[in-house]
Design a protein around this motif. Structure first.
Motif, PDB file in Angstrom:
ATOM      1  N   THR A 295       0.121   4.364   1.544  1.00  0.00           N
ATOM      2  CA  THR A 295       0.046   5.269   2.697  1.00  0.00           C
ATOM      3  C   THR A 295      -0.185   4.481   3.983  1.00  0.00           C
ATOM      4  OG1 THR A 295      -2.354   5.551   2.583  1.00  0.00           O
ATOM      5  CG2 THR A 295      -1.010   7.070   1.235  1.00  0.00           C
ATOM      6  N   PRO A 296       0.152   5.096   5.115  1.00  0.00           N
ATOM      7  CA  PRO A 296      -0.143   4.439   6.395  1.00  0.00           C
ATOM      8  C   PRO A 296      -1.636   4.134   6.554  1.00  0.00           C
ATOM      9  CG  PRO A 296       1.349   6.282   6.743  1.00  0.00           C
ATOM     10  CD  PRO A 296       0.904   6.343   5.309  1.00  0.00           C
ATOM     11  N   GLU A 297      -2.479   5.006   6.046  1.00  0.00           N
ATOM     12  CA  GLU A 297      -3.927   4.801   6.149  1.00  0.00           C
ATOM     13  C   GLU A 297      -4.362   3.560   5.360  1.00  0.00           C
ATOM     14  OE1 GLU A 297      -2.652   8.773   6.933  1.00  0.00           O
ATOM     15  OE2 GLU A 297      -2.556   7.749   5.000  1.00  0.00           O
ATOM     16  N   GLU A 298      -3.780   3.371   4.180  1.00  0.00           N
ATOM     17  CA  GLU A 298      -4.109   2.188   3.385  1.00  0.00           C
ATOM     18  C   GLU A 298      -3.643   0.915   4.093  1.00  0.00           C
ATOM     19  OE1 GLU A 298      -2.425   2.697  -0.507  1.00  0.00           O
ATOM     20  OE2 GLU A 298      -3.877   4.222  -1.079  1.00  0.00           O
ATOM     21  N   TRP A 299      -2.458   0.971   4.679  1.00  0.00           N
ATOM     22  CA  TRP A 299      -1.963  -0.192   5.425  1.00  0.00           C
ATOM     23  C   TRP A 299      -2.889  -0.493   6.609  1.00  0.00           C
ATOM     24  CZ3 TRP A 299       1.272  -3.761   3.860  1.00  0.00           C
ATOM     25  CH2 TRP A 299       2.258  -3.448   2.928  1.00  0.00           C
ATOM     26  N   GLU A 300      -3.304   0.534   7.304  1.00  0.00           N
ATOM     27  CA  GLU A 300      -4.170   0.374   8.482  1.00  0.00           C
ATOM     28  C   GLU A 300      -5.503  -0.267   8.098  1.00  0.00           C
ATOM     29  OE1 GLU A 300      -5.095   0.301  12.368  1.00  0.00           O
ATOM     30  OE2 GLU A 300      -3.180   1.036  11.607  1.00  0.00           O
ATOM     31  N   ALA A 301      -6.037   0.123   6.954  1.00  0.00           N
ATOM     32  CA  ALA A 301      -7.337  -0.392   6.525  1.00  0.00           C
ATOM     33  C   ALA A 301      -7.237  -1.780   5.882  1.00  0.00           C
ATOM     34  CB  ALA A 301      -7.964   0.590   5.535  1.00  0.00           C
ATOM     35  N   SER A 302      -6.029  -2.234   5.630  1.00  0.00           N
ATOM     36  CA  SER A 302      -5.822  -3.491   4.911  1.00  0.00           C
ATOM     37  C   SER A 302      -5.660  -4.672   5.864  1.00  0.00           C
ATOM     38  CB  SER A 302      -4.561  -3.361   4.053  1.00  0.00           C
ATOM     39  OG  SER A 302      -4.214  -4.608   3.498  1.00  0.00           O
TER      40      SER A 302
ATOM     41  N   HIS B 227       0.838  -1.193   0.000  1.00  0.00           N
ATOM     42  CA  HIS B 227       0.000   0.000   0.000  1.00  0.00           C
ATOM     43  C   HIS B 227       0.876   1.246   0.000  1.00  0.00           C
ATOM     44  CE1 HIS B 227      -3.438  -2.576   0.539  1.00  0.00           C
ATOM     45  NE2 HIS B 227      -2.732  -3.230   1.454  1.00  0.00           N
TER      46      HIS B 227
END
Length: 188
Positions: free
Chosen positions: A82-89, A80
């Protein structure tokens, strides 16, 4: 002197001489082959606008290819941006193999290299287009840059370093061709 020191000394000379050699080749091509017109500011000719359009389209294709390749690499390795994408994944960075990080880094480097070279190209090509250059010089340098960049991206992404170096030389000699034409046209 150790072999390593001798190798570094040799490559230092090559690295320092490389841009100068390409500049001399470009300058010689302008003076001997293309001829240089003195600066006459005017709207660009139709043929030069056409060359700028073709070059812009090729550079947009290059950007699109690099962007798409980057996203497909992320998808392949469950990565991913961004950190946000990683968090949501459901995926975690620690699960990505080293090859995934190497491939995404390759794409980021190719994209950064294309961008940093294109910034200089745009400025030089626009200046050249309004000083009434010889049509052949404008065509060779402007299209040469775009073709060199496409080839550079292809060879960079496929890991062919020798060919990548040749493609980089084509785009750099084109930049130096634009710059030296501008410099000579101001002086004469």
């Amino acid at each position: 002197m150790t072999q390593e020191k001798a190798r570094k000394k040799k490559f230092t000379r090559i690295i320092l001489g490389y841009p100068l050699a390409l500049f001399v080749v470009a300058l010689a091509a302008n003076v001997i082959i293309f001829g240089v017109n003195p600066v006459t500011v005017s709207p660009p000719s139709t043929s030069i606008v056409g060359v700028l359009v073709v070059s812009a389209l090729l550079l947009l294709l290059n950007h699109t290819w690099l962007m798409t390749s980057t996203e497909l690499t992320r998808l392949k390795y469950n990565m991913h941006a961004t950190p946000e994408e990683w968090e949501a994944s459901i995926h975690r960075q620690c699960d990505v193999p080293d090859q995934g990080f190497q491939e995404i880094e390759r794409r980021h480097n190719a994209h950064a290299n294309a961008t940093e070279n294109t910034v200089h190209f745009v400025f030089l090509a626009l200046l050249l287009s309004v000083i009434s250059p010889t049509t052949l010089a404008a065509q060779v340098w402007i299209i040469g840059f775009a073709v060199g960049r496409l080839a550079h991206a292809f060879f960079y992404l496929s890991g062919k370093d020798g060919a990548r170096g040749i493609a980089m030389s084509i785009s750099l000699v084109s930049l130096y061709g634009l710059a030296s034409y501008l410099a000579v046209s101001v002086v004469i």
